[in-house]
Scaffold this motif. Structure first.
Motif, PDB file in Angstrom:
ATOM      1  N   GLN A   7      39.324  40.956  40.503  1.00 57.37           N
ATOM      2  CA  GLN A   7      38.718  41.014  39.170  1.00 57.37           C
ATOM      3  C   GLN A   7      39.354  42.129  38.341  1.00 57.37           C
ATOM      4  O   GLN A   7      39.641  41.940  37.156  1.00 57.37           O
ATOM      5  CB  GLN A   7      37.197  41.204  39.272  1.00 57.37           C
ATOM      6  CG  GLN A   7      36.465  39.922  39.639  1.00 57.37           C
ATOM      7  CD  GLN A   7      34.967  40.003  39.435  1.00 57.37           C
ATOM      8  OE1 GLN A   7      34.225  40.033  40.415  1.00 57.37           O
ATOM      9  NE2 GLN A   7      34.521  40.027  38.189  1.00 57.37           N
ATOM     10  N   GLN A   8      39.606  43.257  38.960  1.00 61.29           N
ATOM     11  CA  GLN A   8      40.232  44.370  38.250  1.00 61.29           C
ATOM     12  C   GLN A   8      41.675  44.051  37.874  1.00 61.29           C
ATOM     13  O   GLN A   8      42.114  44.372  36.764  1.00 61.29           O
ATOM     14  CB  GLN A   8      40.177  45.642  39.103  1.00 61.29           C
ATOM     15  CG  GLN A   8      38.776  46.178  39.278  1.00 61.29           C
ATOM     16  CD  GLN A   8      38.677  47.253  40.352  1.00 61.29           C
ATOM     17  OE1 GLN A   8      39.596  47.452  41.150  1.00 61.29           O
ATOM     18  NE2 GLN A   8      37.546  47.946  40.387  1.00 61.29           N
ATOM     19  N   ALA A   9      42.419  43.405  38.775  1.00 58.82           N
ATOM     20  CA  ALA A   9      43.818  43.071  38.503  1.00 58.82           C
ATOM     21  C   ALA A   9      43.942  42.070  37.355  1.00 58.82           C
ATOM     22  O   ALA A   9      44.808  42.211  36.484  1.00 58.82           O
ATOM     23  CB  ALA A   9      44.490  42.523  39.767  1.00 58.82           C
ATOM     24  N   VAL A  10      43.073  41.066  37.347  1.00 61.57           N
ATOM     25  CA  VAL A  10      43.097  40.084  36.254  1.00 61.57           C
ATOM     26  C   VAL A  10      42.747  40.768  34.941  1.00 61.57           C
ATOM     27  O   VAL A  10      43.404  40.552  33.923  1.00 61.57           O
ATOM     28  CB  VAL A  10      42.144  38.897  36.550  1.00 61.57           C
ATOM     29  CG1 VAL A  10      41.931  38.041  35.311  1.00 61.57           C
ATOM     30  CG2 VAL A  10      42.696  38.053  37.700  1.00 61.57           C
ATOM     31  N   ASP A  11      41.729  41.616  34.955  1.00 62.58           N
ATOM     32  CA  ASP A  11      41.334  42.330  33.744  1.00 62.58           C
ATOM     33  C   ASP A  11      42.485  43.190  33.220  1.00 62.58           C
ATOM     34  O   ASP A  11      42.769  43.200  32.018  1.00 62.58           O
ATOM     35  CB  ASP A  11      40.099  43.179  34.010  1.00 62.58           C
ATOM     36  CG  ASP A  11      39.500  43.735  32.734  1.00 62.58           C
ATOM     37  OD1 ASP A  11      39.106  42.927  31.861  1.00 62.58           O
ATOM     38  OD2 ASP A  11      39.429  44.968  32.600  1.00 62.58           O
ATOM     39  N   GLN A  12      43.151  43.886  34.119  1.00 63.53           N
ATOM     40  CA  GLN A  12      44.281  44.730  33.705  1.00 63.53           C
ATOM     41  C   GLN A  12      45.416  43.879  33.138  1.00 63.53           C
ATOM     42  O   GLN A  12      46.042  44.248  32.148  1.00 63.53           O
ATOM     43  CB  GLN A  12      44.783  45.578  34.881  1.00 63.53           C
ATOM     44  CG  GLN A  12      45.820  46.601  34.491  1.00 63.53           C
ATOM     45  CD  GLN A  12      45.298  47.575  33.442  1.00 63.53           C
ATOM     46  OE1 GLN A  12      44.222  48.149  33.587  1.00 63.53           O
ATOM     47  NE2 GLN A  12      46.033  47.760  32.368  1.00 63.53           N
ATOM     48  N   TRP A  13      45.683  42.737  33.757  1.00 64.65           N
ATOM     49  CA  TRP A  13      46.735  41.855  33.255  1.00 64.65           C
ATOM     50  C   TRP A  13      46.393  41.372  31.847  1.00 64.65           C
ATOM     51  O   TRP A  13      47.247  41.379  30.958  1.00 64.65           O
ATOM     52  CB  TRP A  13      46.937  40.660  34.186  1.00 64.65           C
ATOM     53  CG  TRP A  13      48.150  39.860  33.819  1.00 64.65           C
ATOM     54  CD1 TRP A  13      49.401  39.983  34.347  1.00 64.65           C
ATOM     55  CD2 TRP A  13      48.230  38.834  32.816  1.00 64.65           C
ATOM     56  NE1 TRP A  13      50.258  39.095  33.731  1.00 64.65           N
ATOM     57  CE2 TRP A  13      49.562  38.379  32.783  1.00 64.65           C
ATOM     58  CE3 TRP A  13      47.324  38.256  31.944  1.00 64.65           C
ATOM     59  CZ2 TRP A  13      50.002  37.377  31.936  1.00 64.65           C
ATOM     60  CZ3 TRP A  13      47.751  37.269  31.085  1.00 64.65           C
ATOM     61  CH2 TRP A  13      49.075  36.831  31.086  1.00 64.65           C
ATOM     62  N   ILE A  14      45.162  40.950  31.654  1.00 70.17           N
ATOM     63  CA  ILE A  14      44.738  40.474  30.331  1.00 70.17           C
ATOM     64  C   ILE A  14      44.923  41.585  29.303  1.00 70.17           C
ATOM     65  O   ILE A  14      45.462  41.358  28.212  1.00 70.17           O
ATOM     66  CB  ILE A  14      43.265  39.997  30.352  1.00 70.17           C
ATOM     67  CG1 ILE A  14      43.078  38.768  31.245  1.00 70.17           C
ATOM     68  CG2 ILE A  14      42.754  39.733  28.926  1.00 70.17           C
ATOM     69  CD1 ILE A  14      43.727  37.493  30.760  1.00 70.17           C
ATOM     70  N   LYS A  15      44.493  42.787  29.627  1.00 69.89           N
ATOM     71  CA  LYS A  15      44.592  43.902  28.682  1.00 69.89           C
ATOM     72  C   LYS A  15      46.033  44.325  28.422  1.00 69.89           C
ATOM     73  O   LYS A  15      46.351  44.808  27.339  1.00 69.89           O
ATOM     74  CB  LYS A  15      43.769  45.081  29.197  1.00 69.89           C
ATOM     75  CG  LYS A  15      42.278  44.814  29.138  1.00 69.89           C
ATOM     76  CD  LYS A  15      41.472  45.927  29.759  1.00 69.89           C
ATOM     77  CE  LYS A  15      39.981  45.621  29.648  1.00 69.89           C
ATOM     78  NZ  LYS A  15      39.169  46.572  30.408  1.00 69.89           N
ATOM     79  N   THR A  16      46.919  44.111  29.396  1.00 65.34           N
ATOM     80  CA  THR A  16      48.323  44.509  29.249  1.00 65.34           C
ATOM     81  C   THR A  16      49.170  43.422  28.603  1.00 65.34           C
ATOM     82  O   THR A  16      49.977  43.706  27.716  1.00 65.34           O
ATOM     83  CB  THR A  16      48.914  44.874  30.634  1.00 65.34           C
ATOM     84  OG1 THR A  16      48.118  45.909  31.213  1.00 65.34           O
ATOM     85  CG2 THR A  16      50.356  45.343  30.503  1.00 65.34           C
ATOM     86  N   TYR A  17      49.003  42.180  29.054  1.00 64.22           N
ATOM     87  CA  TYR A  17      49.886  41.097  28.625  1.00 64.22           C
ATOM     88  C   TYR A  17      49.194  39.991  27.838  1.00 64.22           C
ATOM     89  O   TYR A  17      49.846  39.252  27.110  1.00 64.22           O
ATOM     90  CB  TYR A  17      50.563  40.455  29.845  1.00 64.22           C
ATOM     91  CG  TYR A  17      51.323  41.430  30.683  1.00 64.22           C
ATOM     92  CD1 TYR A  17      52.538  41.952  30.247  1.00 64.22           C
ATOM     93  CD2 TYR A  17      50.820  41.853  31.908  1.00 64.22           C
ATOM     94  CE1 TYR A  17      53.236  42.868  31.029  1.00 64.22           C
ATOM     95  CE2 TYR A  17      51.515  42.765  32.696  1.00 64.22           C
ATOM     96  CZ  TYR A  17      52.718  43.264  32.247  1.00 64.22           C
ATOM     97  OH  TYR A  17      53.404  44.167  33.005  1.00 64.22           O
ATOM     98  N   GLY A  18      47.905  39.849  28.022  1.00 60.17           N
ATOM     99  CA  GLY A  18      47.214  38.694  27.465  1.00 60.17           C
ATOM    100  C   GLY A  18      46.599  38.914  26.097  1.00 60.17           C
ATOM    101  O   GLY A  18      45.981  38.005  25.559  1.00 60.17           O
ATOM    102  N   VAL A  19      46.718  40.093  25.562  1.00 63.53           N
ATOM    103  CA  VAL A  19      46.136  40.488  24.280  1.00 63.53           C
ATOM    104  C   VAL A  19      44.617  40.580  24.392  1.00 63.53           C
ATOM    105  O   VAL A  19      44.029  41.621  24.175  1.00 63.53           O
ATOM    106  CB  VAL A  19      46.560  39.566  23.113  1.00 63.53           C
ATOM    107  CG1 VAL A  19      45.932  40.038  21.796  1.00 63.53           C
ATOM    108  CG2 VAL A  19      48.075  39.475  22.999  1.00 63.53           C
TER     109      VAL A  19
END
Length: 107
Positions: A7-19
């Motif tokens: 859950q943390q990794a997906v959240d970080q990805w969204i915040k970094t790459y997913g806008v």
């Protein structure tokens, strides 16, 4: 990777790459689409259909896509999937601890 770490990794990805996260309704539609893609592979691999030319057996990839969008929805709605899975296992154990063992269809 634990569920919490996922859950943390997906959240970080969204915040970094997913806008930003897609809306919850959009993600629900995307989840449905991903489940459909997994169902198509299952129908070809385990059902009566055969793979079409150019299709590949990428069942693991499709399962991961389903999990990704489910995690997105959990993150958006404040759901701790670790806790909810624990509750689900406890509920199923209380409800079904004898049911499946006694089911003649499963023997």
């Amino acid at each position: 990777m634990t569920i919490q770490e996922a859950q943390q990794a997906v959240d970080q990805w969204i915040k970094t790459y997913g806008v930003r996260y897609f809306s919850e309704l959009t993600n629900m539609a995307v989840l449905t689409e991903e489940v459909g893609e997994l169902a198509r592979i299952m129908a070809r691999k385990y059902g009566d259909q055969s793979f079409k030319e150019g299709e590949k057996d990428n069942m693991g990839e499709e399962m991961a896509d389903v999990l990704w969008v489910l995690i997105c929805l959990a993150n958006q709605t404040g759901i701790d999937l670790t806790e909810e899975l624990k509750k689900s296992i406890e509920k199923k154990t209380r409800r079904d601890k004898e049911r499946h063992i006694q089911n003649e269809k499963l023997k």
